[in-house]
Design a protein around this motif. Structure first.
Motif, PDB file in Angstrom:
ATOM      1  N   ALA A   1       0.826  -1.204   0.000  1.00  0.00           N
ATOM      2  CA  ALA A   1       0.000   0.000   0.000  1.00  0.00           C
ATOM      3  C   ALA A   1       0.861   1.254   0.000  1.00  0.00           C
ATOM      4  O   ALA A   1       0.603   2.218  -0.743  1.00  0.00           O
ATOM      5  N   TRP A   2       1.892   1.254   0.806  1.00  0.00           N
ATOM      6  CA  TRP A   2       2.771   2.427   0.921  1.00  0.00           C
ATOM      7  C   TRP A   2       3.509   2.694  -0.392  1.00  0.00           C
ATOM      8  O   TRP A   2       3.537   3.835  -0.872  1.00  0.00           O
ATOM      9  N   GLU A   3       4.083   1.647  -0.965  1.00  0.00           N
ATOM     10  CA  GLU A   3       4.833   1.822  -2.216  1.00  0.00           C
ATOM     11  C   GLU A   3       3.910   2.259  -3.350  1.00  0.00           C
ATOM     12  O   GLU A   3       4.302   3.060  -4.207  1.00  0.00           O
ATOM     13  N   LEU A   4       2.684   1.750  -3.362  1.00  0.00           N
ATOM     14  CA  LEU A   4       1.727   2.187  -4.371  1.00  0.00           C
ATOM     15  C   LEU A   4       1.377   3.660  -4.173  1.00  0.00           C
ATOM     16  O   LEU A   4       1.400   4.447  -5.129  1.00  0.00           O
ATOM     17  N   GLY A   5       1.046   4.021  -2.933  1.00  0.00           N
ATOM     18  CA  GLY A   5       0.663   5.401  -2.653  1.00  0.00           C
ATOM     19  C   GLY A   5       1.743   6.393  -3.011  1.00  0.00           C
ATOM     20  O   GLY A   5       1.457   7.496  -3.497  1.00  0.00           O
ATOM     21  N   GLU A   6       3.001   6.019  -2.802  1.00  0.00           N
ATOM     22  CA  GLU A   6       4.124   6.907  -3.117  1.00  0.00           C
ATOM     23  C   GLU A   6       4.217   7.185  -4.611  1.00  0.00           C
ATOM     24  O   GLU A   6       4.723   8.230  -5.020  1.00  0.00           O
ATOM     25  N   ARG A   7       3.712   6.264  -5.442  1.00  0.00           N
ATOM     26  CA  ARG A   7       3.918   6.351  -6.892  1.00  0.00           C
ATOM     27  C   ARG A   7       2.666   6.714  -7.686  1.00  0.00           C
ATOM     28  O   ARG A   7       2.742   6.819  -8.907  1.00  0.00           O
ATOM     29  N   LEU A   8       1.561   6.886  -7.023  1.00  0.00           N
ATOM     30  CA  LEU A   8       0.342   7.257  -7.734  1.00  0.00           C
ATOM     31  C   LEU A   8       0.445   8.678  -8.282  1.00  0.00           C
ATOM     32  O   LEU A   8       1.033   9.568  -7.649  1.00  0.00           O
ATOM     33  N   ASN A   9      -0.144   8.892  -9.448  1.00  0.00           N
ATOM     34  CA  ASN A   9      -0.194  10.232 -10.019  1.00  0.00           C
ATOM     35  C   ASN A   9      -1.020  11.166  -9.138  1.00  0.00           C
ATOM     36  O   ASN A   9      -1.896  10.721  -8.391  1.00  0.00           O
ATOM     37  N   ASN A  10      -0.760  12.453  -9.262  1.00  0.00           N
ATOM     38  CA  ASN A  10      -1.492  13.426  -8.461  1.00  0.00           C
ATOM     39  C   ASN A  10      -2.981  13.457  -8.796  1.00  0.00           C
ATOM     40  O   ASN A  10      -3.787  13.925  -7.988  1.00  0.00           O
ATOM     41  N   ASN A  11      -3.337  13.015 -10.001  1.00  0.00           N
ATOM     42  CA  ASN A  11      -4.756  12.998 -10.374  1.00  0.00           C
ATOM     43  C   ASN A  11      -5.311  11.582 -10.459  1.00  0.00           C
ATOM     44  O   ASN A  11      -6.323  11.342 -11.121  1.00  0.00           O
ATOM     45  N   ALA A  12      -4.659  10.645  -9.780  1.00  0.00           N
ATOM     46  CA  ALA A  12      -5.094   9.243  -9.826  1.00  0.00           C
ATOM     47  C   ALA A  12      -6.489   9.084  -9.214  1.00  0.00           C
ATOM     48  O   ALA A  12      -6.888   9.830  -8.312  1.00  0.00           O
TER      49      ALA A  12
ATOM     50  N   VAL B   1       4.724 -10.112  -6.951  1.00  0.00           N
ATOM     51  CA  VAL B   1       5.790  -9.713  -6.040  1.00  0.00           C
ATOM     52  C   VAL B   1       5.512 -10.319  -4.672  1.00  0.00           C
ATOM     53  O   VAL B   1       4.374 -10.327  -4.203  1.00  0.00           O
ATOM     54  N   ASP B   2       6.548 -10.892  -4.068  1.00  0.00           N
ATOM     55  CA  ASP B   2       6.428 -11.411  -2.706  1.00  0.00           C
ATOM     56  C   ASP B   2       7.611 -11.012  -1.835  1.00  0.00           C
ATOM     57  O   ASP B   2       7.681 -11.368  -0.666  1.00  0.00           O
ATOM     58  N   ASP B   3       8.537 -10.265  -2.409  1.00  0.00           N
ATOM     59  CA  ASP B   3       9.748  -9.832  -1.716  1.00  0.00           C
ATOM     60  C   ASP B   3       9.669  -8.328  -1.468  1.00  0.00           C
ATOM     61  O   ASP B   3       9.593  -7.543  -2.415  1.00  0.00           O
ATOM     62  N   PRO B   4       9.677  -7.887  -0.195  1.00  0.00           N
ATOM     63  CA  PRO B   4       9.585  -6.447   0.063  1.00  0.00           C
ATOM     64  C   PRO B   4      10.725  -5.655  -0.562  1.00  0.00           C
ATOM     65  O   PRO B   4      10.557  -4.486  -0.904  1.00  0.00           O
ATOM     66  N   GLY B   5      11.868  -6.303  -0.759  1.00  0.00           N
ATOM     67  CA  GLY B   5      12.984  -5.626  -1.399  1.00  0.00           C
ATOM     68  C   GLY B   5      12.742  -5.338  -2.871  1.00  0.00           C
ATOM     69  O   GLY B   5      13.373  -4.446  -3.449  1.00  0.00           O
ATOM     70  N   GLN B   6      11.843  -6.089  -3.487  1.00  0.00           N
ATOM     71  CA  GLN B   6      11.525  -5.897  -4.901  1.00  0.00           C
ATOM     72  C   GLN B   6      10.202  -5.163  -5.108  1.00  0.00           C
ATOM     73  O   GLN B   6       9.796  -4.916  -6.247  1.00  0.00           O
ATOM     74  N   CYS B   7       9.540  -4.816  -4.012  1.00  0.00           N
ATOM     75  CA  CYS B   7       8.185  -4.269  -4.132  1.00  0.00           C
ATOM     76  C   CYS B   7       8.171  -2.930  -4.880  1.00  0.00           C
ATOM     77  O   CYS B   7       7.365  -2.726  -5.790  1.00  0.00           O
ATOM     78  N   ALA B   8       9.056  -2.009  -4.516  1.00  0.00           N
ATOM     79  CA  ALA B   8       9.051  -0.680  -5.126  1.00  0.00           C
ATOM     80  C   ALA B   8       9.257  -0.752  -6.633  1.00  0.00           C
ATOM     81  O   ALA B   8       8.519  -0.139  -7.410  1.00  0.00           O
ATOM     82  N   SER B   9      10.260  -1.510  -7.059  1.00  0.00           N
ATOM     83  CA  SER B   9      10.555  -1.586  -8.492  1.00  0.00           C
ATOM     84  C   SER B   9       9.442  -2.304  -9.254  1.00  0.00           C
ATOM     85  O   SER B   9       9.119  -1.941 -10.396  1.00  0.00           O
ATOM     86  N   THR B  10       8.833  -3.312  -8.627  1.00  0.00           N
ATOM     87  CA  THR B  10       7.733  -4.029  -9.294  1.00  0.00           C
ATOM     88  C   THR B  10       6.505  -3.140  -9.433  1.00  0.00           C
ATOM     89  O   THR B  10       5.842  -3.133 -10.489  1.00  0.00           O
ATOM     90  N   VAL B  11       6.187  -2.392  -8.390  1.00  0.00           N
ATOM     91  CA  VAL B  11       5.054  -1.463  -8.465  1.00  0.00           C
ATOM     92  C   VAL B  11       5.302  -0.421  -9.555  1.00  0.00           C
ATOM     93  O   VAL B  11       4.387  -0.076 -10.325  1.00  0.00           O
ATOM     94  N   GLU B  12       6.527   0.061  -9.653  1.00  0.00           N
ATOM     95  CA  GLU B  12       6.870   1.049 -10.684  1.00  0.00           C
ATOM     96  C   GLU B  12       6.656   0.480 -12.079  1.00  0.00           C
ATOM     97  O   GLU B  12       6.034   1.112 -12.940  1.00  0.00           O
ATOM     98  N   ALA B  13       7.168  -0.724 -12.302  1.00  0.00           N
ATOM     99  CA  ALA B  13       7.007  -1.349 -13.626  1.00  0.00           C
ATOM    100  C   ALA B  13       5.544  -1.630 -13.928  1.00  0.00           C
ATOM    101  O   ALA B  13       5.080  -1.451 -15.061  1.00  0.00           O
ATOM    102  N   PHE B  14       4.812  -2.069 -12.928  1.00  0.00           N
ATOM    103  CA  PHE B  14       3.388  -2.363 -13.080  1.00  0.00           C
ATOM    104  C   PHE B  14       2.591  -1.117 -13.477  1.00  0.00           C
ATOM    105  O   PHE B  14       1.792  -1.138 -14.417  1.00  0.00           O
ATOM    106  N   LEU B  15       2.824  -0.002 -12.784  1.00  0.00           N
ATOM    107  CA  LEU B  15       2.086   1.221 -13.081  1.00  0.00           C
ATOM    108  C   LEU B  15       2.427   1.767 -14.463  1.00  0.00           C
ATOM    109  O   LEU B  15       1.594   2.433 -15.096  1.00  0.00           O
TER     110      LEU B  15
END
Length: 563
Positions: free
Chosen positions: A352-363, A491-505
């Motif tokens: 949730a945190w990594e997603l929220g950090e990367r959402l667009n301002n008008n998401a 994704v199941d590794d917290p170390g890979q979560c940020a980069s995976t969320v970025e690629a996903f978005l």
């Protein structure tokens, strides 16, 4: 011109641009009218009528316009009900159109002979059966007007043979003068801090009031996006999913201003006799509904606040607000600590945190109901310009995907994200293919813990019972995405979560991210009561099958919170 054509033309006159539904033989006449007018009104096919009703509700929530759904006779109409109750309980303007069997076979036990107008009595503020081609114009106008002005569900149903009945003036009764109605809707009169969805659009004025009064703004779930979470005036949410500073502010206050909210959990509101109340609401029925108020102001939240501001004197005592602000500083520090853990299995807060950090301002973010709602409410901080929603008073599972589909149709240029649990998503997951079919680039984050988590914790903490019947057979949702023609990530590794969320978005087109998380992470309330602690202990003692893992997780979480 036949009755179905009159119906669709009238919807076009009311400004309806899209209808969500599933074809069937009970609405073939209406489908033909939609086909011949597809340059003026869009039909979006879904795989389940419940999705269509949720999409109509979501469309209304995110646009403020009339949402329209269409279903065939019998089971098709029945399937609409859950989404329509979502609209009813969250006060959204939705029109449901259904078919009936041949008019001279109704009530004779013919196939799919369900009296949908009788079935919809409780859910609808307007509910009528069309009796012929000359009846259509009057009924459609009144249905649209009532749904919009009353902010509720209107339902019209029409026998399949009447849909193709030609409109002839000689069929009219002498008092049915043609075009004696209009496509005009006059809203309730607009007259010159607990906030809900009724305060959406009034955020700037709310913050002015908060500054004048030295008062923190507390947000009900549907009011999550009223003000951004970085505002110095808000203490975030309230209730089981809320923050400790919000709860403490309501426990300590001597006056409560309620703006556009019917927050249902009265146990979190000030105790009787503790505080005076002032309430602003567009609906006079809501005044004093949850909390006894001395003053009720009926009107649009923004305009009422604008009229109220010049009458307010600045409160020079800022201690109450400063205490809340200090509490929020500590709260956000705790949320960040929970969301940056590197434990394996991965914690849902991390996603949730990594997603929220990367959402667009008008998401536009749509959440589902369950433990997922806790992580959305607490760990996805709202930015100015974003929209967020959830099934509020109905708290229905499965709404997240349809809401996101509707949002993307309404706002094709904006980032639309569904944040859902594996239980809720699997109920209507076939409609991910709707995103593929219509090239809707929605992004669906699935928190996968293979359990109905909210029910599990309610069984334990509210009743003191061991969990039962809540385990889910695992589904590979990334493969579901691929099978539908979309893109799937895991994704199941917290170390890979940020980069995976970025690629996903950043993925083109519709995509699913399944995040495999710790099933034993409890959605703890901001303040645990003694009763809840006792029930939790009772559930463990009575044979909770996962008690060792749950105890380890709970103790570990508490220790980390303290250090």
């Amino acid at each position: 011109m036949n009755a179905a054509e009159v119906l669709i033309d009238r919807l076009i006159d009311w400004g309806v641009e899209v209808v969500f539904g599933l074809p069937g033989d009970g609405i073939n006449g209406i489908m033909e009218a939609l086909r011949t007018r597809q340059d003026k009104i869009r039909f979006v096919q879904v795989r389940h009528e419940e999705t269509a009703a949720f999409m109509a509700c979501g469309y209304a929530k995110f646009t403020g316009r009339l949402g329209v759904c269409l279903a065939t006779s019998g089971p098709g109409g029945i399937h609409l009900l859950n989404g329509l109750y979502d609209a009813k309980l969250d006060h959204q303007p939705v029109l449901a159109i259904t078919g009936l069997q041949f008019h001279d076979l109704i009530g004779t036990h013919t196939q799919q002979d369900v009296a949908l107008d009788k079935l919809f009595i409780d859910v609808a503020v307007y509910n009528e059966r069309i009796m012929g081609a000359t009846h259509v114009e009057n009924v459609v106008d009144l249905a649209c007007r009532t749904a919009l002005s009353s902010r509720g569900v209107a339902h019209i149903t029409i026998p399949v043979d009447f849909q193709e009945q030609e409109l002839k003036d000689k069929q009219r009764s002498k008092r049915n003068v043609p075009h004696h109605t209009s496509d005009i809707c006059t809203p309730l009169p607009l007259l010159p801090i607990l906030t809900g969805q009724g305060a959406l659009g009034a955020g700037e004025d709310l913050q002015k009031v908060a500054e004048l009064l030295g008062a923190p703004i507390i947000k009900a779930l549907l009011g999550k996006a009223v003000v951004p979470d970085d505002s110095p005036y808000t203490t975030g949410g309230i209730g089981l999913l809320g923050t400790r500073p919000s709860q403490e502010a309501l426990e300590d206050c001597d006056t409560l201003l309620i703006v556009g909210s019917a927050f249902p959990y009265i146990e979190f509101l000030p105790k009787p006799g503790q505080a005076k109340g002032v309430q602003i609401d567009l609906n006079p029925q809501q005044i004093g509904l949850r909390f006894p108020v001395e003053v009720g102001l009926v009107g649009d939240s923004r305009r009422t606040l604008q009229a109220l501001i010049p009458l307010l004197k600045r409160n020079e005592e800022r201690g109450f607000l400063k205490k809340a602000q200090a509490g929020m500083k500590d709260w956000w520090a705790l949320m960040e600590k929970q969301a940056t853990r590197t434990d394996v299995p991965m914690k849902p807060q991390v996603v949730a945190w990594e997603l929220g950090e990367r959402l667009n301002n008008n998401a536009i973010v749509s959440c589902d109901s369950g433990t997922i709602t806790t992580w959305w409410a607490r760990h996805i901080a709202v930015k100015a310009g974003q929209m967020h929603s959830v099934s509020g008073n109905l708290a229905s599972m499965a709404c997240g995907l349809p809401y996101a589909l509707a949002a993307q149709i309404a706002y094709p240029e904006r980032q639309c994200v569904a944040f859902v649990g594996d239980g809720g998503f699997s109920m209507l997951m076939a409609d991910f293919v709707t995103a593929v079919k219509y090239h809707l680039p929605i992004k669906v984050v699935i928190i996968k813990n293979n359990t109905l988590g909210q029910i599990k914790w309610e069984q334990m903490v509210f009743l003191g019972n061991p969990e039962y019947g809540v385990d889910l057979q695992p589904i590979d949702f990334a493969e579901i995405a691929h099978a539908c023609g979309g893109i799937g990530f895991t994704v199941d590794d917290p170390g890979q979560c940020a980069s995976t969320v970025e690629a996903f978005l950043n993925a083109p087109g519709p995509a699913i991210l399944q995040a495999v998380v710790d099933p034993f992470e409890p959605p703890m309330p901001a303040k645990v009561t003694a009763e809840q602690a006792v029930h939790f202990a009772e559930s463990l003692a009575r044979g909770e099958p996962n008690r060792r893992k749950i105890v380890i997780t709970a103790v570990s979480d508490k220790i980390r919170e303290l250090i």
